[in-house]
Design an enzyme around this catalytic site. Structure first.
Site, PDB file in Angstrom:
ATOM      1  N   LYS A   1      -3.377  -1.281  15.626  1.00 41.12           N
ATOM      2  CA  LYS A   1      -3.285  -0.404  16.903  1.00 41.12           C
ATOM      3  C   LYS A   1      -4.126   0.035  17.372  1.00 41.12           C
ATOM      4  O   LYS A   1      -4.888  -0.122  17.288  1.00 41.12           O
ATOM      5  CB  LYS A   1      -2.582   0.956  16.348  1.00 41.12           C
ATOM      6  CG  LYS A   1      -1.393   0.931  15.303  1.00 41.12           C
ATOM      7  CD  LYS A   1      -1.221   2.675  15.213  1.00 41.12           C
ATOM      8  CE  LYS A   1       0.273   2.703  14.435  1.00 41.12           C
ATOM      9  NZ  LYS A   1       0.002   2.583  13.149  1.00 41.12           N
TER      10      LYS A   1
ATOM     11  N   GLU B   1       0.494  -1.124  -0.391  1.00 36.36           N
ATOM     12  CA  GLU B   1       0.409  -0.318  -0.207  1.00 36.36           C
ATOM     13  C   GLU B   1       0.656   1.508  -0.376  1.00 36.36           C
ATOM     14  O   GLU B   1       2.139   1.108  -0.033  1.00 36.36           O
ATOM     15  CB  GLU B   1      -1.048   0.404   1.193  1.00 36.36           C
ATOM     16  CG  GLU B   1       0.043  -0.095   2.707  1.00 36.36           C
ATOM     17  CD  GLU B   1      -0.585   0.515   3.368  1.00 36.36           C
ATOM     18  OE1 GLU B   1      -1.720   1.790   3.232  1.00 36.36           O
ATOM     19  OE2 GLU B   1      -1.454  -0.157   4.231  1.00 36.36           O
TER      20      GLU B   1
HETATM   21  N1  PSU Z   1      -2.817   1.497  10.350  1.00 45.14           N
HETATM   22  C1  PSU Z   1      -1.476   1.746  10.842  1.00 45.14           C
HETATM   23  N2  PSU Z   1      -1.283   2.465   9.473  1.00 45.14           N
HETATM   24  C2  PSU Z   1      -1.543   3.170   8.542  1.00 45.14           C
HETATM   25  C3  PSU Z   1      -2.831   2.497   8.563  1.00 45.14           C
HETATM   26  C4  PSU Z   1      -3.891   2.175   9.360  1.00 45.14           C
HETATM   27  O1  PSU Z   1      -1.201   1.573  12.017  1.00 45.14           O
HETATM   28  O2  PSU Z   1      -1.311   3.677   7.847  1.00 45.14           O
HETATM   29  C5  PSU Z   1      -3.255   3.387   7.341  1.00 45.14           C
HETATM   30  C6  PSU Z   1      -3.798   2.215   6.254  1.00 45.14           C
HETATM   31  O3  PSU Z   1      -3.430   2.710   5.201  1.00 45.14           O
HETATM   32  C7  PSU Z   1      -5.247   2.097   6.191  1.00 45.14           C
HETATM   33  C8  PSU Z   1      -5.895   3.214   6.313  1.00 45.14           C
HETATM   34  O4  PSU Z   1      -5.996   1.828   5.639  1.00 45.14           O
HETATM   35  O5  PSU Z   1      -4.484   3.722   7.572  1.00 45.14           O
HETATM   36  C9  PSU Z   1      -7.238   3.494   7.420  1.00 45.14           C
HETATM   37  O6  PSU Z   1      -7.698   4.472   7.275  1.00 45.14           O
HETATM   38  P1  PSU Z   1      -9.104   4.850   8.093  1.00 45.14           P
HETATM   39  O7  PSU Z   1      -9.278   4.362   9.101  1.00 45.14           O
HETATM   40  O8  PSU Z   1      -9.540   6.380   8.102  1.00 45.14           O
HETATM   41  O9  PSU Z   1     -10.192   3.330   7.388  1.00 45.14           O
END
Ligand code: PSU
Ligand code: MN
Length: 306
Positions: A160, A26
């Site tokens: 996390k 990603e």
């Molecule tokens: N969790 C992490 N590092 C990240 C992300 C999530 O520990 O970089 C990023 C990933 O790309 C994940 C996105 O898909 O954040 C999720 O964002 P949201 O909660 O807005 O869907």
């Protein structure tokens, strides 16, 4: 028709044609998850690790309105330094393509692109999930819905604890998404090997993960799988240090009224700030570890497809 939107680099296209193992990666982690130049260095090292373990890396992003499957070195540098690179989840994708903009793909969007390209295995750091307080805010990452529908297996270091890990596991269960602990009975919590929550199944070998994925898809059980691979012992963070950092970050987010797609990047940046460089180093090492394990799974999956 898809060619209008999708640009698969020649090396990746060739590997897919020949049934060779390919690993999707990603780009939100590059543009919104880590600071420059560590983000670009990490992304390049991850690609090197994937190759070393016998697979072809395909870092996915949106460049000028086109989904690139396998970005170039220059595009990686651009993703790591560019100012107007939009965090692109499922709902954002069509608009960013139509407007010809640049986007970093989240887990959800990377899964979409991987499936369009024919890639079965995707390596990341951590997945999105059900946020703490979702009972009030309704903030549940689109990553979870994507895992429910899109046939790509995702290797991560768990979730996390900026998220509600228990509710995230419940949501995945409702949607029929298997959560496998790679060499562990416990759901890892990204920076730490332990979260206090169990996984559905423990699996100890890449071949066994590949067999499970194949069985799922052979039966037409659409959707992904989460392979939760704990951070190596020597890189994990002290439990109290990281818990306190996350608590402070959550409190500040609430005070500042941070909402929606800004929430995850805000929390990630705050945790990093509070722990100094420590959380960043752990983050980098767990991604490397996921790249090693994910590539081995991709190799086993390719064997089963033959
Ligand atoms: N969790 C992490 N590092 C990240 C992300 C999530 O520990 O970089 C990023 C990933 O790309 C994940 C996105 O898909 O954040 C999720 O964002 P949201 O909660 O807005 O869907
Ligand atoms: Mn969200």
């Amino acid at each position: 028709m898809l060619e209008k939107y999708l640009d698969i680099n020649p090396e990746v296209a060739q590997a897919l044609k020949e049934g060779k193992p390919v690993v999707a990666l990603e780009s939100t982690i590059i543009s919104h998850g880590m600071p420059y130049p560590k983000n670009v260095e990490t992304a390049l090292e991850v690609e090197r690790i994937v190759r070393e373990n016998g697979a072809v890396p395909a870092t996915i992003a949106i460049i000028k309105g086109k989904i690139k499957v396998g970005v170039t070195r220059e595009e990686l540098e651009f993703l790591g330094t560019g100012k107007n690179i939009l965090k692109t989840s499922r709902r954002d994708l069509p608009i960013i393509l139509a407007k010809g903009l640049d986007g970093a793909t989240t887990v959800a969007t990377t899964m979409i692109a991987a499936e369009l390209a024919g890639i079965k295995l995707f390596v990341t750091g951590g997945i999105g999930g059900v946020h703490r307080g979702a009972q009030e805010t309704f903030d549940i990452s689109a990553d979870l819905q994507e895992l429910a529908h899109t046939n790509v297996a995702v290797v991560c270091a768990g979730a996390k604890s900026i998220l509600d890990i228990g509710l995230t596991l419940e949501y995945l269960e409702t949607n029929g998404v298997p959560v496998l602990g790679f060499g562990t009975d416990e759901m890892p919590a990204f920076y730490t090997r332990k979260s206090g929550f169990g996984v559905d199944y423990r699996i100890d070998s890449p071949a066994e993960v590949a067999s499970a994925a194949k069985a799922k898809w052979d039966l037409g059980l659409n959707g992904g799988m989460v392979i939760a691979n704990p951070i190596p012992e020597q890189y994990q963070m002290d439990y109290d240090t990281i818990t306190n950092a996350i608590e402070s970050a959550l409190k500040e987010a609430e005070e500042k009224g941070v909402k929606g797609k800004e929430t995850t990047p805000f929390l990630l940046a705050k945790v990093k700030e509070i722990t100094g460089g420590a959380s960043l180093e752990s983050n980098i090492q767990l991604v490397y570890n996921n790249a090693r394990v994910g590539s081995k799974i991709a190799v086993e999956l390719a064997k089963l497809e033959k």
